[in-house]
Design an enzyme around this catalytic site. Structure first.
Site, PDB file in Angstrom:
ATOM      1  CG  ASP A   1     -16.886  40.284 -18.077  1.00  0.00           C
ATOM      2  OD1 ASP A   1     -16.482  41.390 -18.482  1.00  0.00           O
ATOM      3  OD2 ASP A   1     -16.724  39.890 -16.901  1.00  0.00           O
TER       4      ASP A   1
ATOM      5  CD  GLU B   1     -15.020  39.663 -13.207  1.00  0.00           C
ATOM      6  OE1 GLU B   1     -14.030  40.194 -12.642  1.00  0.00           O
ATOM      7  OE2 GLU B   1     -15.863  40.318 -13.844  1.00  0.00           O
TER       8      GLU B   1
ATOM      9  CG  HIS C   1     -16.184  44.706 -10.845  1.00  0.00           C
ATOM     10  ND1 HIS C   1     -15.404  45.021 -11.942  1.00  0.00           N
ATOM     11  CD2 HIS C   1     -16.441  45.890 -10.211  1.00  0.00           C
ATOM     12  CE1 HIS C   1     -15.190  46.322 -11.953  1.00  0.00           C
ATOM     13  NE2 HIS C   1     -15.810  46.871 -10.931  1.00  0.00           N
TER      14      HIS C   1
ATOM     15  CG  ASP D   1     -19.195  43.163 -15.314  1.00  0.00           C
ATOM     16  OD1 ASP D   1     -20.141  43.676 -14.699  1.00  0.00           O
ATOM     17  OD2 ASP D   1     -18.012  43.274 -14.948  1.00  0.00           O
TER      18      ASP D   1
END
Length: 213
Positions: free
Chosen positions: A25, A27, A183, A188
């Site tokens: 994951d 960001e 988030h 996540d």
């Protein structure tokens, strides 16, 4: 639980056609992998136990410095809560960050007899796109991940549980979801890993273990 190299298993290589599934994951500072900053990455390595059940074994993560000239969309930063210049982020340049994440993945590939990793993600094209863009910018030659194949838990969640939103698919699978922790790349990634393992294990229990040729 500790595993010897022998136990850690040609099984997982056989289960996924010599690919090692690794949940990723990211960001970011926006939606465009070519122009927007990669700000955090988390990777969860999966293994199989002695009964052939998939489980999350280890999580590796790193905050990433925005590359020079990178776009930082205020809406994306508001969503993920990242302050790119915060001194406590301890962010690394992209090259160092990727090498930190890739090193244990390469080791796991060797120890399991796999040929390379395959990215597992929720809407996996997004995470793979940012990963590939960072690899290209930094000139890393030994990317352990397949460059275009991936497992998408949005698709698998829709198939298994009728849910494509991560929070709803995780809940439908019987796992817990804390929206206050969402988030974050680590949270996540670990929840996506839990979802993927639940789906694979449920399939294998119902249909038997599909050893590859």
């Amino acid at each position: 639980m500790n595993y010897s190299n022998e136990d850690r298993q040609p099984r997982i290589a056989q289960r996924f056609r010599s690919y090692l599934p690794v949940v990723v994951d990211v960001e970011t500072g926006g939606l465009n992998a070519q122009t927007d900053a990669l700000l955090q990455i988390a990777a969860v390595v999966l293994r199989m136990d002695e009964n052939g059940r998939l489980f999350a074994a280890a999580t590796y993560s790193c905050h990433v410095e925005a590359f020079e000239g990178a776009n930082l969309d205020p809406k994306s930063l508001e969503l993920n809560g990242i302050q790119p210049d915060h001194p406590l982020r301890m962010a690394l340049p992209e090259n160092e960050a990727l090498q930190k994440i890739f090193k244990p993945i390469r080791q796991e590939i060797r120890e399991t007899g796999c040929t390379r990793a395959i990215l597992v993600g929720h809407n996996s094209f997004f995470d793979l796109g940012f990963l590939n863009a960072a690899v290209e910018r930094t000139g890393i030659k030994r990317n352990p991940f397949h460059p275009f194949s991936s497992f998408d838990t949005a698709t698998l969640g829709g198939l298994a549980y009728g849910q494509t939103v991560l929070a709803r698919a995780v809940d439908a699978s019987g796992a817990s979801w804390d929206r206050k922790s969402a988030h974050s790349a680590i949270y996540d990634a670990e929840k996506t890993a839990e979802l993927f393992c639940n789906i694979v294990n449920r399939w294998d229990e119902m249909n038997g273990f599909p050893y590859g040729d």
